[in-house]
Design a protein around this motif. Structure first.
Motif, mmCIF file in Angstrom:
data_model
loop_
_atom_site.group_PDB
_atom_site.id
_atom_site.type_symbol
_atom_site.label_atom_id
_atom_site.label_comp_id
_atom_site.label_asym_id
_atom_site.label_seq_id
_atom_site.Cartn_x
_atom_site.Cartn_y
_atom_site.Cartn_z
ATOM 1 N N ARG A 32 53.887 37.476 47.200
ATOM 2 C CA ARG A 32 52.691 36.029 47.118
ATOM 3 C C ARG A 32 53.605 34.717 47.241
ATOM 4 O O ARG A 32 53.872 33.678 47.163
ATOM 5 C CB ARG A 32 52.851 35.740 44.846
ATOM 6 N N SER A 33 54.689 35.158 48.294
ATOM 7 C CA SER A 33 55.582 34.102 49.032
ATOM 8 C C SER A 33 54.753 32.957 49.443
ATOM 9 O O SER A 33 53.327 32.814 51.018
ATOM 10 C CB SER A 33 56.381 34.424 50.108
ATOM 11 N N PRO A 34 55.009 32.195 50.124
ATOM 12 C CA PRO A 34 54.707 30.727 50.523
ATOM 13 C C PRO A 34 54.558 30.626 52.016
ATOM 14 O O PRO A 34 54.794 29.821 52.653
ATOM 15 C CB PRO A 34 54.758 29.356 50.019
ATOM 16 N N ALA A 35 55.320 31.942 53.145
ATOM 17 C CA ALA A 35 55.532 31.483 54.503
ATOM 18 C C ALA A 35 54.392 31.570 55.426
ATOM 19 O O ALA A 35 55.087 30.574 56.299
ATOM 20 C CB ALA A 35 56.297 33.121 54.050
ATOM 21 N N LEU A 36 52.914 31.762 54.537
ATOM 22 C CA LEU A 36 51.886 31.632 55.424
ATOM 23 C C LEU A 36 51.222 30.171 55.605
ATOM 24 O O LEU A 36 52.306 29.599 54.486
ATOM 25 C CB LEU A 36 50.922 32.236 55.232
ATOM 26 N N ARG A 37 51.025 29.441 56.756
ATOM 27 C CA ARG A 37 50.733 28.269 56.719
ATOM 28 C C ARG A 37 49.910 27.811 55.209
ATOM 29 O O ARG A 37 49.179 28.303 54.322
ATOM 30 C CB ARG A 37 50.189 27.556 58.008
ATOM 31 N N GLY A 38 50.402 26.864 54.668
ATOM 32 C CA GLY A 38 50.357 26.720 52.974
ATOM 33 C C GLY A 38 50.103 27.884 51.938
ATOM 34 O O GLY A 38 49.425 27.496 50.928
ATOM 35 N N GLY A 39 50.714 28.184 51.625
ATOM 36 C CA GLY A 39 51.041 29.864 51.048
ATOM 37 C C GLY A 39 49.914 30.555 50.509
ATOM 38 O O GLY A 39 48.920 30.349 51.020
ATOM 39 N N THR A 40 50.042 31.143 49.474
ATOM 40 C CA THR A 40 48.725 31.816 49.366
ATOM 41 C C THR A 40 48.420 30.770 47.493
ATOM 42 O O THR A 40 49.091 30.614 47.497
ATOM 43 C CB THR A 40 49.522 33.078 48.757
ATOM 44 N N ASP A 41 47.994 31.729 47.218
ATOM 45 C CA ASP A 41 46.903 31.207 45.671
ATOM 46 C C ASP A 41 47.573 32.325 44.755
ATOM 47 O O ASP A 41 48.620 33.453 45.402
ATOM 48 C CB ASP A 41 45.854 31.180 45.218
ATOM 49 N N SER A 42 47.656 32.230 43.691
ATOM 50 C CA SER A 42 48.150 33.023 42.639
ATOM 51 C C SER A 42 48.577 34.179 42.222
ATOM 52 O O SER A 42 49.354 34.686 41.752
ATOM 53 C CB SER A 42 47.465 32.042 40.537
ATOM 54 N N GLU A 43 46.729 34.265 42.920
ATOM 55 C CA GLU A 43 46.845 36.225 43.063
ATOM 56 C C GLU A 43 47.145 36.626 44.453
ATOM 57 O O GLU A 43 46.989 37.899 44.885
ATOM 58 C CB GLU A 43 45.077 36.118 43.089
ATOM 59 N N GLY A 44 47.860 35.296 45.503
ATOM 60 C CA GLY A 44 48.380 36.407 46.099
ATOM 61 C C GLY A 44 47.384 36.270 48.268
ATOM 62 O O GLY A 44 47.345 36.675 48.957
ATOM 63 N N TRP A 45 46.105 35.619 48.026
ATOM 64 C CA TRP A 45 45.062 34.907 48.555
ATOM 65 C C TRP A 45 45.620 33.626 49.318
ATOM 66 O O TRP A 45 45.766 32.486 48.888
ATOM 67 C CB TRP A 45 44.053 35.493 48.217
ATOM 68 N N PHE A 46 45.511 34.764 51.134
ATOM 69 C CA PHE A 46 45.784 32.845 51.900
ATOM 70 C C PHE A 46 44.114 32.926 52.328
ATOM 71 O O PHE A 46 43.682 33.936 52.455
ATOM 72 C CB PHE A 46 46.033 33.898 52.792
ATOM 73 N N TYR A 47 43.761 31.618 52.326
ATOM 74 C CA TYR A 47 42.558 31.061 52.400
ATOM 75 C C TYR A 47 42.813 30.511 54.079
ATOM 76 O O TYR A 47 43.531 29.680 54.374
ATOM 77 C CB TYR A 47 42.164 30.226 52.106
ATOM 78 N N SER A 48 42.049 30.440 55.119
ATOM 79 C CA SER A 48 41.588 29.464 56.582
ATOM 80 C C SER A 48 40.637 30.052 56.941
ATOM 81 O O SER A 48 39.315 31.336 56.557
ATOM 82 C CB SER A 48 42.803 30.914 57.093
ATOM 83 N N ARG A 49 40.005 28.886 58.201
ATOM 84 C CA ARG A 49 38.388 29.516 58.710
ATOM 85 C C ARG A 49 38.729 29.988 59.973
ATOM 86 O O ARG A 49 37.702 31.050 59.737
ATOM 87 C CB ARG A 49 38.309 27.787 59.289
ATOM 88 N N LEU A 50 39.557 31.370 59.688
ATOM 89 C CA LEU A 50 39.988 32.015 60.902
ATOM 90 C C LEU A 50 40.838 33.250 60.504
ATOM 91 O O LEU A 50 41.899 32.679 60.108
ATOM 92 C CB LEU A 50 39.426 31.303 62.258
ATOM 93 N N PHE A 51 40.724 34.017 61.242
ATOM 94 C CA PHE A 51 41.508 34.848 60.205
ATOM 95 C C PHE A 51 42.272 35.021 61.211
ATOM 96 O O PHE A 51 44.280 35.595 61.282
ATOM 97 C CB PHE A 51 40.741 36.398 60.864
ATOM 98 N N SER A 52 42.338 34.767 62.898
ATOM 99 C CA SER A 52 43.829 34.690 63.682
ATOM 100 C C SER A 52 44.019 33.658 63.241
ATOM 101 O O SER A 52 45.500 33.103 64.374
ATOM 102 C CB SER A 52 42.540 34.158 65.456
ATOM 103 N N SER A 53 44.228 32.274 61.963
ATOM 104 C CA SER A 53 46.057 31.879 62.108
ATOM 105 C C SER A 53 46.282 32.720 61.613
ATOM 106 O O SER A 53 47.752 31.455 61.334
ATOM 107 C CB SER A 53 44.541 31.099 61.369
ATOM 108 N N LEU A 54 46.376 33.617 61.513
ATOM 109 C CA LEU A 54 47.683 34.885 60.554
ATOM 110 C C LEU A 54 48.688 34.990 61.620
ATOM 111 O O LEU A 54 49.728 35.502 61.590
ATOM 112 C CB LEU A 54 47.299 35.680 60.234
ATOM 113 N N ASP A 55 48.332 34.753 62.893
ATOM 114 C CA ASP A 55 49.059 35.154 64.062
ATOM 115 C C ASP A 55 50.002 33.823 64.273
ATOM 116 O O ASP A 55 50.097 32.705 64.359
ATOM 117 C CB ASP A 55 48.095 34.559 65.375
#
Length: 109
Positions: A86-109
Motif C-alpha cells: 500500500r506504499s505510495p511509491a507509484l505516481r499518485g499512490g494507492t487507495d486504502s485497499e492498495g489499488w493504483f488507478y490510471s487511464r493506461l496500464f503503461s503508466s506503471l512503467d
C-alpha cells in the motif's frame, strides 16, 4: 470508473541457503471497469491489456496468482505469503485497499 486499477502484491523469495541472496517478487493484479455491469474485474480485461497478474514491465503474465513462478535459482520463503503493498511509491499512490488507478496500464512503467 473506466480507469484500470492495479493491485500491487509482493512475495519474498529466498535462496535455499541462508548464505545466498533473497529478493522480493513484485506482481501486479490488473482489472478493468465494466460500465455495463458496474463492477471491476479481470474478466473485463481487453485483448490489448496485460493479463490478470503481471510484472510491472509487462511481458508474460498469469491468469491466477497461484501460477506465478519463483525465479529459477530461488525458492519461495515458506513462512510468508503474498502481501499487499500500500506504499505510495507509484505516481499518485494507492487507495486504502492498495489499488493504483490510471487511464493506461503503461503508466506503471
Amino acid at each position: 470508473p473506466g480507469v484500470p486499477p492495479c493491485g500491487i502484491l509482493s512475495l519474498p523469495a529466498a535462496a535455499e541457503s541462508l548464505d545466498e541472496e533473497s529478493l522480493e517478487v513484485e506482481v501486479f493484479e490488473n482489472e478493468r471497469w465494466s460500465s455495463l455491469r458496474s463492477e471491476w474485474g479481470a474478466n473485463h480485461l481487453m485483448a490489448t491489456d496485460p493479463p490478470a497478474f503481471s510484472r510491472r514491465l509487462g511481458g508474460s503474465g498469469w491468469a491466477a496468482l497461484e501460477e506465478v513462478e519463483c525465479p529459477a535459482h530461488l525458492v519461495w520463503a515458506p513462512t510468508q505469503g503474498w502481501c499487499l503493498d500500500r506504499s505510495p511509491a507509484l505516481r499518485g499512490g494507492t487507495d486504502s485497499e492498495g489499488w493504483f488507478y490510471s487511464r493506461l496500464f503503461s503508466s506503471l512503467d
